[in-house]
Design a protein around this motif. Structure first.
Motif: not given
Length: 123
Positions: A6-7, A21-22, A69-72, A80-81
């Motif tokens: 995580e960051s 961000a993960c 939550i979203s993913q790239d 996680l916004q």
């Protein structure tokens, strides 16, 4: 096996925003169902948001309308916004992954965990 890092944590005032961000170590994170949990001092770890391998999100009531939550998959990263942060959002935030359970906010459903990133919201 998957490793998560995580960051993006930090300190903000109430009403502010952060994006966590993960980063996942595996080439195909889309096979996993991902989630964010948080644990405040003296409290149990609780699910905040999850996203399954098809991109469908689930949110805890306490964050609905504020967190996204979203993913790239190209970057092997889940985000996680967090908007309109409140002091009660202060906690260590953890990323988690599961191969088998979709759309869960239950800690026991996740097999892999990151080390966490601290979020502190001041009033």
């Amino acid at each position: 096996q998957i490793e998560l890092e995580e960051s993006g944590g930090g300190s903000v005032q109430a009403g502010g925003s952060l994006r966590l961000a993960c980063a996942a170590s595996v080439y195909t994170p889309s096979r996993y169902h991902m989630a964010w949990f948080r644990q405040a001092a003296g409290k149990k770890r609780e699910g905040v948001a999850s996203i399954d391998s098809d991109g469908r999100p689930t949110y805890a009531d306490s964050v609905k309308g504020r967190f996204t939550i979203s993913q790239d998959n190209a970057k092997n990263t889940v985000y996680l916004q967090m908007n309109n942060l409140k002091p009660e959002d202060t906690a260590m935030y953890y990323c988690a992954a599961s191969l088998f359970v979709r759309c869960s906010l239950e800690r026991s459903d996740y097999n892999f965990w990151g080390q966490g990133t601290q979020v502190t919201v001041s009033s």
